[in-house]
Design a protein around this motif. Sequence first.
Motif, PDB file in Angstrom:
ATOM      1  N   MET A  23      -6.019  -2.647  12.853  1.00 40.81           N
ATOM      2  CA  MET A  23      -4.984  -2.395  11.855  1.00 40.81           C
ATOM      3  C   MET A  23      -5.345  -3.257  10.653  1.00 40.81           C
ATOM      4  O   MET A  23      -5.628  -4.438  10.803  1.00 40.81           O
ATOM      5  CB  MET A  23      -3.615  -2.746  12.412  1.00 40.81           C
ATOM      6  CG  MET A  23      -3.224  -1.842  13.566  1.00 40.81           C
ATOM      7  SD  MET A  23      -1.643  -2.256  14.310  1.00 40.81           S
ATOM      8  CE  MET A  23      -0.539  -1.718  13.029  1.00 40.81           C
ATOM      9  N   THR A  24      -5.367  -2.650   9.480  1.00 36.22           N
ATOM     10  CA  THR A  24      -5.761  -3.375   8.281  1.00 36.22           C
ATOM     11  C   THR A  24      -4.527  -3.786   7.485  1.00 36.22           C
ATOM     12  O   THR A  24      -3.464  -3.176   7.626  1.00 36.22           O
ATOM     13  CB  THR A  24      -6.677  -2.503   7.398  1.00 36.22           C
ATOM     14  OG1 THR A  24      -5.955  -1.342   6.991  1.00 36.22           O
ATOM     15  CG2 THR A  24      -7.931  -2.086   8.146  1.00 36.22           C
ATOM     16  N   GLY A  28      -3.102   0.197   7.138  1.00 32.14           N
ATOM     17  CA  GLY A  28      -4.203   1.114   7.405  1.00 32.14           C
ATOM     18  C   GLY A  28      -4.728   0.983   8.819  1.00 32.14           C
ATOM     19  O   GLY A  28      -4.451   0.012   9.520  1.00 32.14           O
ATOM     20  N   PHE A  29      -5.481   1.992   9.233  1.00 32.69           N
ATOM     21  CA  PHE A  29      -6.130   1.992  10.542  1.00 32.69           C
ATOM     22  C   PHE A  29      -7.626   2.159  10.343  1.00 32.69           C
ATOM     23  O   PHE A  29      -8.065   2.993   9.553  1.00 32.69           O
ATOM     24  CB  PHE A  29      -5.636   3.150  11.417  1.00 32.69           C
ATOM     25  CG  PHE A  29      -4.166   3.131  11.708  1.00 32.69           C
ATOM     26  CD1 PHE A  29      -3.527   1.970  12.108  1.00 32.69           C
ATOM     27  CD2 PHE A  29      -3.418   4.287  11.593  1.00 32.69           C
ATOM     28  CE1 PHE A  29      -2.172   1.960  12.385  1.00 32.69           C
ATOM     29  CE2 PHE A  29      -2.063   4.288  11.869  1.00 32.69           C
ATOM     30  CZ  PHE A  29      -1.436   3.122  12.265  1.00 32.69           C
ATOM     31  N   ARG A  30      -8.396   1.376  11.072  1.00 32.59           N
ATOM     32  CA  ARG A  30      -9.853   1.499  11.084  1.00 32.59           C
ATOM     33  C   ARG A  30     -10.247   1.848  12.515  1.00 32.59           C
ATOM     34  O   ARG A  30      -9.957   1.095  13.440  1.00 32.59           O
ATOM     35  CB  ARG A  30     -10.483   0.182  10.643  1.00 32.59           C
ATOM     36  CG  ARG A  30     -11.945   0.279  10.339  1.00 32.59           C
ATOM     37  CD  ARG A  30     -12.477  -1.007   9.702  1.00 32.59           C
ATOM     38  NE  ARG A  30     -11.907  -1.177   8.367  1.00 32.59           N
ATOM     39  CZ  ARG A  30     -11.421  -2.327   7.898  1.00 32.59           C
ATOM     40  NH1 ARG A  30     -11.417  -3.409   8.643  1.00 32.59           N
ATOM     41  NH2 ARG A  30     -10.942  -2.398   6.676  1.00 32.59           N
ATOM     42  N   ASN A  59       4.569  11.451  13.907  1.00 36.30           N
ATOM     43  CA  ASN A  59       5.295  10.577  12.976  1.00 36.30           C
ATOM     44  C   ASN A  59       4.750   9.151  12.951  1.00 36.30           C
ATOM     45  O   ASN A  59       5.501   8.179  12.966  1.00 36.30           O
ATOM     46  CB  ASN A  59       6.794  10.556  13.296  1.00 36.30           C
ATOM     47  CG  ASN A  59       7.447  11.874  12.986  1.00 36.30           C
ATOM     48  OD1 ASN A  59       7.145  12.499  11.970  1.00 36.30           O
ATOM     49  ND2 ASN A  59       8.323  12.322  13.867  1.00 36.30           N
ATOM     50  N   VAL A  60       3.433   9.041  12.922  1.00 39.97           N
ATOM     51  CA  VAL A  60       2.792   7.731  12.803  1.00 39.97           C
ATOM     52  C   VAL A  60       2.669   7.418  11.317  1.00 39.97           C
ATOM     53  O   VAL A  60       2.062   8.171  10.561  1.00 39.97           O
ATOM     54  CB  VAL A  60       1.398   7.724  13.474  1.00 39.97           C
ATOM     55  CG1 VAL A  60       0.690   6.402  13.232  1.00 39.97           C
ATOM     56  CG2 VAL A  60       1.524   8.012  14.963  1.00 39.97           C
ATOM     57  N   ASP A  61       3.276   6.318  10.913  1.00 41.27           N
ATOM     58  CA  ASP A  61       3.271   5.922   9.507  1.00 41.27           C
ATOM     59  C   ASP A  61       2.042   5.060   9.229  1.00 41.27           C
ATOM     60  O   ASP A  61       1.818   4.050   9.896  1.00 41.27           O
ATOM     61  CB  ASP A  61       4.554   5.144   9.200  1.00 41.27           C
ATOM     62  CG  ASP A  61       4.708   4.862   7.723  1.00 41.27           C
ATOM     63  OD1 ASP A  61       4.236   5.676   6.900  1.00 41.27           O
ATOM     64  OD2 ASP A  61       5.297   3.811   7.389  1.00 41.27           O
ATOM     65  N   TYR A  62       1.240   5.470   8.269  1.00 47.75           N
ATOM     66  CA  TYR A  62       0.051   4.707   7.901  1.00 47.75           C
ATOM     67  C   TYR A  62      -0.281   4.983   6.442  1.00 47.75           C
ATOM     68  O   TYR A  62       0.111   6.001   5.882  1.00 47.75           O
ATOM     69  CB  TYR A  62      -1.133   5.065   8.808  1.00 47.75           C
ATOM     70  CG  TYR A  62      -1.674   6.455   8.590  1.00 47.75           C
ATOM     71  CD1 TYR A  62      -2.805   6.662   7.816  1.00 47.75           C
ATOM     72  CD2 TYR A  62      -1.042   7.564   9.140  1.00 47.75           C
ATOM     73  CE1 TYR A  62      -3.291   7.939   7.598  1.00 47.75           C
ATOM     74  CE2 TYR A  62      -1.521   8.838   8.931  1.00 47.75           C
ATOM     75  CZ  TYR A  62      -2.651   9.024   8.157  1.00 47.75           C
ATOM     76  OH  TYR A  62      -3.132  10.282   7.941  1.00 47.75           O
ATOM     77  N   GLU A  63      -1.011   4.072   5.835  1.00 47.81           N
ATOM     78  CA  GLU A  63      -1.404   4.223   4.437  1.00 47.81           C
ATOM     79  C   GLU A  63      -2.820   4.762   4.291  1.00 47.81           C
ATOM     80  O   GLU A  63      -3.119   5.491   3.362  1.00 47.81           O
ATOM     81  CB  GLU A  63      -1.306   2.870   3.715  1.00 47.81           C
ATOM     82  CG  GLU A  63       0.111   2.388   3.510  1.00 47.81           C
ATOM     83  CD  GLU A  63       0.920   3.303   2.608  1.00 47.81           C
ATOM     84  OE1 GLU A  63       0.387   3.775   1.581  1.00 47.81           O
ATOM     85  OE2 GLU A  63       2.092   3.558   2.939  1.00 47.81           O
ATOM     86  N   ARG A  64      -3.692   4.368   5.220  1.00 48.86           N
ATOM     87  CA  ARG A  64      -5.100   4.729   5.092  1.00 48.86           C
ATOM     88  C   ARG A  64      -5.726   4.832   6.473  1.00 48.86           C
ATOM     89  O   ARG A  64      -5.424   4.038   7.357  1.00 48.86           O
ATOM     90  CB  ARG A  64      -5.804   3.649   4.278  1.00 48.86           C
ATOM     91  CG  ARG A  64      -7.237   3.900   4.012  1.00 48.86           C
ATOM     92  CD  ARG A  64      -7.784   2.791   3.149  1.00 48.86           C
ATOM     93  NE  ARG A  64      -9.192   3.019   2.923  1.00 48.86           N
ATOM     94  CZ  ARG A  64      -9.862   2.496   1.959  1.00 48.86           C
ATOM     95  NH1 ARG A  64      -9.266   1.687   1.117  1.00 48.86           N
ATOM     96  NH2 ARG A  64     -11.140   2.735   1.811  1.00 48.86           N
ATOM     97  N   LEU A  65      -6.616   5.797   6.651  1.00 51.16           N
ATOM     98  CA  LEU A  65      -7.323   5.985   7.911  1.00 51.16           C
ATOM     99  C   LEU A  65      -8.818   5.981   7.630  1.00 51.16           C
ATOM    100  O   LEU A  65      -9.302   6.755   6.810  1.00 51.16           O
ATOM    101  CB  LEU A  65      -6.916   7.315   8.561  1.00 51.16           C
ATOM    102  CG  LEU A  65      -7.683   7.735   9.811  1.00 51.16           C
ATOM    103  CD1 LEU A  65      -7.465   6.739  10.945  1.00 51.16           C
ATOM    104  CD2 LEU A  65      -7.258   9.136  10.243  1.00 51.16           C
TER     105      LEU A  65
END
Length: 141
Positions: A23-24, A28-30, A59-65
């Motif tokens: 998790m960034t 974000g997720f890497r 419904n997974v909330d994230y900004e960047r993948l």
Amino acid sequence: MDVRLLLENTLPGLGYELVDFEMTPGGGFRVFIDKPGGITVEDCVLVSNHFTRLFMVENVDYERLEVSSPGLDRPLKKEADFVRFSGQLAKIKTRMPIEQQKKFTGRLAGVEDGSVKLDVDGRIVEIPFANIDKARLEPEF
């Protein structure tokens, strides 16, 4: 929603292995993936598109993948990793010293009784899994 569990349950069905997940800062997720024969840019695009849709449904909330290969110096996380890459050069850092040493570089020589066997200059060092802090393949050129 446990994103790591979602990734671990979904990737094998697509033909990929989850190598690592981070998790960034900023939400974000890497995601690092692998498969026999290695990863291509097309693999990363396919997995990224799949997870973009799946995260919307779940419904997974994230900004960047970010999806990528683990690289030549891929981390070794699971017992299966140490078995799969037996014979290859690796660096292992331990939590507690073994023979007054915490950093080892050598050839992976198998797994036995909960320990990784590492051939360090012709001497086998047994490192219990519970004592491994970090382990990575060491690229050879």
